[in-house]
Design a protein around this motif. Structure first.
Motif, PDB file in Angstrom:
ATOM      1  N   HIS A  86       0.812  -1.217   0.000  1.00 35.46           N
ATOM      2  CA  HIS A  86       0.000   0.000   0.000  1.00 35.46           C
ATOM      3  C   HIS A  86       0.850   1.273   0.000  1.00 35.46           C
ATOM      4  O   HIS A  86       0.371   2.323  -0.440  1.00 35.46           O
ATOM      5  CB  HIS A  86      -0.936   0.014   1.216  1.00 35.46           C
ATOM      6  N   ARG A  87       2.065   1.172   0.485  1.00 27.95           N
ATOM      7  CA  ARG A  87       2.928   2.361   0.481  1.00 27.95           C
ATOM      8  C   ARG A  87       3.547   2.561  -0.890  1.00 27.95           C
ATOM      9  O   ARG A  87       4.150   1.635  -1.443  1.00 27.95           O
ATOM     10  CB  ARG A  87       4.046   2.207   1.522  1.00 27.95           C
ATOM     11  N   PRO A  88       3.421   3.751  -1.475  1.00 28.98           N
ATOM     12  CA  PRO A  88       3.993   3.971  -2.807  1.00 28.98           C
ATOM     13  C   PRO A  88       5.513   4.052  -2.811  1.00 28.98           C
ATOM     14  O   PRO A  88       6.143   3.826  -3.836  1.00 28.98           O
ATOM     15  CB  PRO A  88       3.375   5.299  -3.253  1.00 28.98           C
ATOM     16  N   ASP A  89       6.106   4.390  -1.674  1.00 27.04           N
ATOM     17  CA  ASP A  89       7.553   4.548  -1.590  1.00 27.04           C
ATOM     18  C   ASP A  89       8.020   3.909  -0.285  1.00 27.04           C
ATOM     19  O   ASP A  89       7.736   4.416   0.799  1.00 27.04           O
ATOM     20  CB  ASP A  89       7.929   6.030  -1.632  1.00 27.04           C
ATOM     21  N   ALA A  90       8.714   2.802  -0.405  1.00 28.72           N
ATOM     22  CA  ALA A  90       9.142   2.064   0.779  1.00 28.72           C
ATOM     23  C   ALA A  90      10.136   2.833   1.631  1.00 28.72           C
ATOM     24  O   ALA A  90      10.337   2.505   2.803  1.00 28.72           O
ATOM     25  CB  ALA A  90       9.759   0.726   0.360  1.00 28.72           C
ATOM     26  N   THR A  91      10.747   3.895   1.062  1.00 25.17           N
ATOM     27  CA  THR A  91      11.764   4.646   1.800  1.00 25.17           C
ATOM     28  C   THR A  91      11.253   5.985   2.313  1.00 25.17           C
ATOM     29  O   THR A  91      11.972   6.679   3.026  1.00 25.17           O
ATOM     30  CB  THR A  91      12.988   4.898   0.907  1.00 25.17           C
ATOM     31  N   ASP A  92      10.000   6.351   1.957  1.00 25.47           N
ATOM     32  CA  ASP A  92       9.485   7.673   2.314  1.00 25.47           C
ATOM     33  C   ASP A  92       8.066   7.543   2.857  1.00 25.47           C
ATOM     34  O   ASP A  92       7.106   7.415   2.109  1.00 25.47           O
ATOM     35  CB  ASP A  92       9.504   8.596   1.095  1.00 25.47           C
ATOM     36  N   ARG A  93       7.936   7.548   4.173  1.00 28.36           N
ATOM     37  CA  ARG A  93       6.631   7.387   4.799  1.00 28.36           C
ATOM     38  C   ARG A  93       5.729   8.602   4.599  1.00 28.36           C
ATOM     39  O   ARG A  93       4.517   8.520   4.811  1.00 28.36           O
ATOM     40  CB  ARG A  93       6.802   7.114   6.294  1.00 28.36           C
ATOM     41  N   SER A  94       6.279   9.753   4.199  1.00 26.21           N
ATOM     42  CA  SER A  94       5.469  10.962   4.048  1.00 26.21           C
ATOM     43  C   SER A  94       4.567  10.909   2.824  1.00 26.21           C
ATOM     44  O   SER A  94       3.706  11.770   2.655  1.00 26.21           O
ATOM     45  CB  SER A  94       6.364  12.202   3.962  1.00 26.21           C
ATOM     46  N   GLU A  95       4.738   9.901   1.974  1.00 28.23           N
ATOM     47  CA  GLU A  95       3.934   9.791   0.766  1.00 28.23           C
ATOM     48  C   GLU A  95       2.603   9.102   1.011  1.00 28.23           C
ATOM     49  O   GLU A  95       1.779   9.002   0.113  1.00 28.23           O
ATOM     50  CB  GLU A  95       4.718   9.063  -0.327  1.00 28.23           C
ATOM     51  N   GLY A  96       2.384   8.592   2.205  1.00 29.95           N
ATOM     52  CA  GLY A  96       1.093   8.012   2.530  1.00 29.95           C
ATOM     53  C   GLY A  96       0.885   6.638   1.924  1.00 29.95           C
ATOM     54  O   GLY A  96       1.828   5.914   1.616  1.00 29.95           O
ATOM     55  N   PHE A  97      -0.406   6.288   1.715  1.00 30.21           N
ATOM     56  CA  PHE A  97      -0.769   4.930   1.315  1.00 30.21           C
ATOM     57  C   PHE A  97      -1.820   4.978   0.207  1.00 30.21           C
ATOM     58  O   PHE A  97      -2.765   5.766   0.269  1.00 30.21           O
ATOM     59  CB  PHE A  97      -1.342   4.161   2.512  1.00 30.21           C
ATOM     60  N   HIS A  98      -1.649   4.103  -0.784  1.00 29.67           N
ATOM     61  CA  HIS A  98      -2.655   3.962  -1.835  1.00 29.67           C
ATOM     62  C   HIS A  98      -3.929   3.359  -1.251  1.00 29.67           C
ATOM     63  O   HIS A  98      -3.877   2.480  -0.392  1.00 29.67           O
ATOM     64  CB  HIS A  98      -2.156   3.054  -2.952  1.00 29.67           C
ATOM     65  N   LEU A  99      -5.077   3.770  -1.784  1.00 33.83           N
ATOM     66  CA  LEU A  99      -6.355   3.287  -1.270  1.00 33.83           C
ATOM     67  C   LEU A  99      -6.644   1.850  -1.702  1.00 33.83           C
ATOM     68  O   LEU A  99      -7.111   1.033  -0.901  1.00 33.83           O
ATOM     69  CB  LEU A  99      -7.484   4.209  -1.727  1.00 33.83           C
ATOM     70  N   ILE A 100      -6.386   1.518  -2.971  1.00 29.76           N
ATOM     71  CA  ILE A 100      -6.627   0.165  -3.474  1.00 29.76           C
ATOM     72  C   ILE A 100      -5.420  -0.264  -4.296  1.00 29.76           C
ATOM     73  O   ILE A 100      -4.927   0.484  -5.145  1.00 29.76           O
ATOM     74  CB  ILE A 100      -7.904   0.090  -4.336  1.00 29.76           C
ATOM     75  N   VAL A 101      -4.961  -1.487  -4.035  1.00 34.24           N
ATOM     76  CA  VAL A 101      -3.849  -2.059  -4.794  1.00 34.24           C
ATOM     77  C   VAL A 101      -4.209  -3.489  -5.176  1.00 34.24           C
ATOM     78  O   VAL A 101      -5.127  -4.101  -4.614  1.00 34.24           O
ATOM     79  CB  VAL A 101      -2.537  -2.054  -3.973  1.00 34.24           C
ATOM     80  N   ASP A 102      -3.460  -4.041  -6.129  1.00 32.45           N
ATOM     81  CA  ASP A 102      -3.548  -5.460  -6.432  1.00 32.45           C
ATOM     82  C   ASP A 102      -2.701  -6.240  -5.438  1.00 32.45           C
ATOM     83  O   ASP A 102      -1.937  -5.663  -4.655  1.00 32.45           O
ATOM     84  CB  ASP A 102      -3.068  -5.730  -7.861  1.00 32.45           C
ATOM     85  N   ALA A 103      -2.809  -7.555  -5.504  1.00 33.53           N
ATOM     86  CA  ALA A 103      -2.075  -8.405  -4.563  1.00 33.53           C
ATOM     87  C   ALA A 103      -0.572  -8.205  -4.659  1.00 33.53           C
ATOM     88  O   ALA A 103       0.152  -8.396  -3.682  1.00 33.53           O
ATOM     89  CB  ALA A 103      -2.428  -9.870  -4.800  1.00 33.53           C
ATOM     90  N   ALA A 136       5.534   0.012  15.879  1.00 31.16           N
ATOM     91  CA  ALA A 136       5.748   1.221  16.682  1.00 31.16           C
ATOM     92  C   ALA A 136       6.281   2.350  15.815  1.00 31.16           C
ATOM     93  O   ALA A 136       5.840   3.507  15.933  1.00 31.16           O
ATOM     94  CB  ALA A 136       6.704   0.925  17.836  1.00 31.16           C
ATOM     95  N   ALA A 137       7.226   2.034  14.915  1.00 29.70           N
ATOM     96  CA  ALA A 137       7.746   3.047  14.001  1.00 29.70           C
ATOM     97  C   ALA A 137       6.656   3.525  13.052  1.00 29.70           C
ATOM     98  O   ALA A 137       6.557   4.718  12.734  1.00 29.70           O
ATOM     99  CB  ALA A 137       8.932   2.487  13.221  1.00 29.70           C
ATOM    100  N   GLY A 138       5.824   2.590  12.591  1.00 33.53           N
ATOM    101  CA  GLY A 138       4.719   2.964  11.717  1.00 33.53           C
ATOM    102  C   GLY A 138       3.722   3.858  12.417  1.00 33.53           C
ATOM    103  O   GLY A 138       3.182   4.799  11.819  1.00 33.53           O
ATOM    104  N   LEU A 139       3.454   3.565  13.684  1.00 26.00           N
ATOM    105  CA  LEU A 139       2.544   4.410  14.465  1.00 26.00           C
ATOM    106  C   LEU A 139       3.075   5.840  14.528  1.00 26.00           C
ATOM    107  O   LEU A 139       2.346   6.801  14.226  1.00 26.00           O
ATOM    108  CB  LEU A 139       2.391   3.818  15.872  1.00 26.00           C
ATOM    109  N   ASP A 140       4.319   5.993  14.926  1.00 24.95           N
ATOM    110  CA  ASP A 140       4.899   7.337  15.055  1.00 24.95           C
ATOM    111  C   ASP A 140       4.892   8.077  13.715  1.00 24.95           C
ATOM    112  O   ASP A 140       4.554   9.268  13.653  1.00 24.95           O
ATOM    113  CB  ASP A 140       6.333   7.248  15.579  1.00 24.95           C
ATOM    114  N   ALA A 141       5.269   7.373  12.649  1.00 21.99           N
ATOM    115  CA  ALA A 141       5.313   8.010  11.336  1.00 21.99           C
ATOM    116  C   ALA A 141       3.922   8.407  10.861  1.00 21.99           C
ATOM    117  O   ALA A 141       3.744   9.461  10.220  1.00 21.99           O
ATOM    118  CB  ALA A 141       5.965   7.062  10.328  1.00 21.99           C
ATOM    119  N   THR A 142       2.914   7.589  11.171  1.00 21.01           N
ATOM    120  CA  THR A 142       1.558   7.909  10.732  1.00 21.01           C
ATOM    121  C   THR A 142       0.978   9.071  11.516  1.00 21.01           C
ATOM    122  O   THR A 142       0.243   9.900  10.963  1.00 21.01           O
ATOM    123  CB  THR A 142       0.657   6.668  10.848  1.00 21.01           C
ATOM    124  N   VAL A 143       1.290   9.171  12.798  1.00 22.07           N
ATOM    125  CA  VAL A 143       0.883  10.348  13.569  1.00 22.07           C
ATOM    126  C   VAL A 143       1.456  11.605  12.932  1.00 22.07           C
ATOM    127  O   VAL A 143       0.756  12.618  12.762  1.00 22.07           O
ATOM    128  CB  VAL A 143       1.341  10.213  15.041  1.00 22.07           C
TER     129      VAL A 143
END
Length: 410
Positions: A86-103, A136-143
């Motif tokens: 779901h993440r468009p950029d595995a190295t940049d959490r600021s880009e957010g998440f795609h709403l729908i993806v394929d498997a 835990a890292a994902g939580l902090d980055a998403t906040v």
């Protein structure tokens, strides 16, 4: 042990998860929605962000409840897919998440959904509570992401954005904010960080107190970019699946549960509450929202989907998620009433909880999974299954059982 004993609710949670595991897990990636009649996965490879996150939250809640090892394994499976697909950029959490993806992670819908990102935080929070690697890292980055990309300066979230973070429309919705409040509460539960609790309080104060005061305590769904009530929004689409006009009794009981949790945590950490002036009596607000829902929306075996302020039904379809939220709300309110020594209120809320539990049986398909909805009360018709790409992997029933368990054991 009775069917509404706290330990029976834990059993209901684990049974709900066992119906999902392992068939809902796709080793090619993510989770698949299961048919409530056959128990088989729906065809297709689409993976919705909300469904991915709800599945993670479900299985992590099972691990919190000391469920079998596969609860933790399934949560880990989900977090891995959330981050890799779901993440468009595995190295940049600021880009957010795609709403729908394929498997395989190929994007189908690149929308940056406020509603979806609220569930991202919830997923990370529940997973962090059971020490899933990276949660835990994902939580902090998403906040941080929510603060940077979605918060609009009012304490609440704006609406859906394009991949470049431009807003799709000048819209504000209570629904995305309600789930952001839920996610911040879960973040507080996982970390003990009072600032997460403060964020939840600010959203609840804005939606249920400030804006609710303008509609006689009821909660409207739709607002413009300045947070003025937009009573004309989707007025020509009363049956809109996600943004219908009218008041939703199901969301009133959902908010009642969240306000009851705020009351619980305010009682446990009164010092933190001082940093959010104006927060009133959350228990009183929770009771008022619960009563508004049952007075205006409860029908035989479910809540009407949408109603007018006087309770006149707009759309009478009875969604399963609303009944499930009623179970959680009534359980949490019974616990808060008990803490106050109000035996009459405790009995009343437990009676409602049991009534909702009885009603829930009508929503289970032959495979044990929940249908999406029943037809309006007094009409003929069969239960309706969810349509893919679905967003409801029995998240609401699992949440109801989880809250029934932990509220009953307090």
């Amino acid at each position: 042990m009775t069917r509404t004993d706290p330990h029976a609710f834990r059993g209901r949670l684990l049974t709900t998860l066992r119906l999902q595991f392992p068939d809902a897990l796709d080793r090619a990636g993510g989770f698949r929605l299961l048919d409530p009649e056959s128990g088989e996965p729906y065809a297709g490879d689409s993976r919705h962000l909300v469904a991915t996150c709800r599945s993670i939250a479900n299985f992590a809640a099972g691990a919190v409840a000391d469920g079998p090892d596969w609860c933790l394994e399934a949560a880990e499976h989900g977090v891995a897919f959330l981050e890799s697909a779901h993440r468009p950029d595995a190295t940049d959490r600021s880009e957010g998440f795609h709403l729908i993806v394929d498997a395989d992670g190929s994007p189908v819908d690149r929308t940056r959904s406020a509603y979806g990102h609220a569930f991202v935080l919830l997923a990370y929070a529940r997973a962090a509570a059971v020490d899933v690697d990276g949660a835990a890292a994902g939580l902090d980055a998403t906040v941080d992401l929510l603060a940077e990309r979605f918060h609009d300066g009012t304490g609440c979230l704006r609406s859906d954005c394009a991949p470049d973070w431009s807003e799709r429309e000048p819209y504000r919705g209570q629904n995305a904010n309600m789930h952001a409040c839920e996610a911040y509460l879960a973040s507080y539960e996982a970390t003990g960080d009072g600032e997460h609790l403060n964020r939840a309080r600010r959203i609840a104060e804005r939606i249920t107190v400030d804006l609710g005061a303008e509609t006689d305590g009821l909660l409207w769904e739709h607002y413009d970019a300045e947070w003025s009530h937009d009573f004309a929004y989707n007025a020509d689409e009363p049956g809109h699946r996600f943004r219908p006009p009218g008041y939703q009794p199901g969301h009133h009981v959902e908010w009642a549960k969240l306000c009851a949790l705020l009351d619980r945590y305010d009682a446990a950490s009164p010092a933190d509450r001082e940093s959010v002036p104006g927060s009133g009596d959350w228990y009183e607000r929770a009771v008022a929202l619960f009563d508004a829902a049952v007075d205006r929306g409860w029908t035989d075996r479910g809540f009407a989907y949408t109603v007018e302020a006087d309770g006149s039904v707009i759309v009478g379809d009875r969604y399963g998620w609303a009944v499930a939220e009623g179970i959680g709300a009534a359980a949490a309110l019974a616990e808060r009433a008990s803490q106050r020594g109000d035996d009459a209120a405790r009995r009343r809320f437990r009676e409602w909880r049991d009534r909702f539990v009885d009603a829930a049986d009508a929503y289970r398909g032959p495979a044990g999974l929940w249908y999406e909805k029943l037809p309006p009360a007094g009409t003929e018709g069969e239960p309706v299954s969810p349509e893919p790409p679905g967003v409801e992997p029995d998240y609401h029933p699992a949440s109801a059982a989880f809250e029934g368990w932990r509220s009953g054991t307090r």
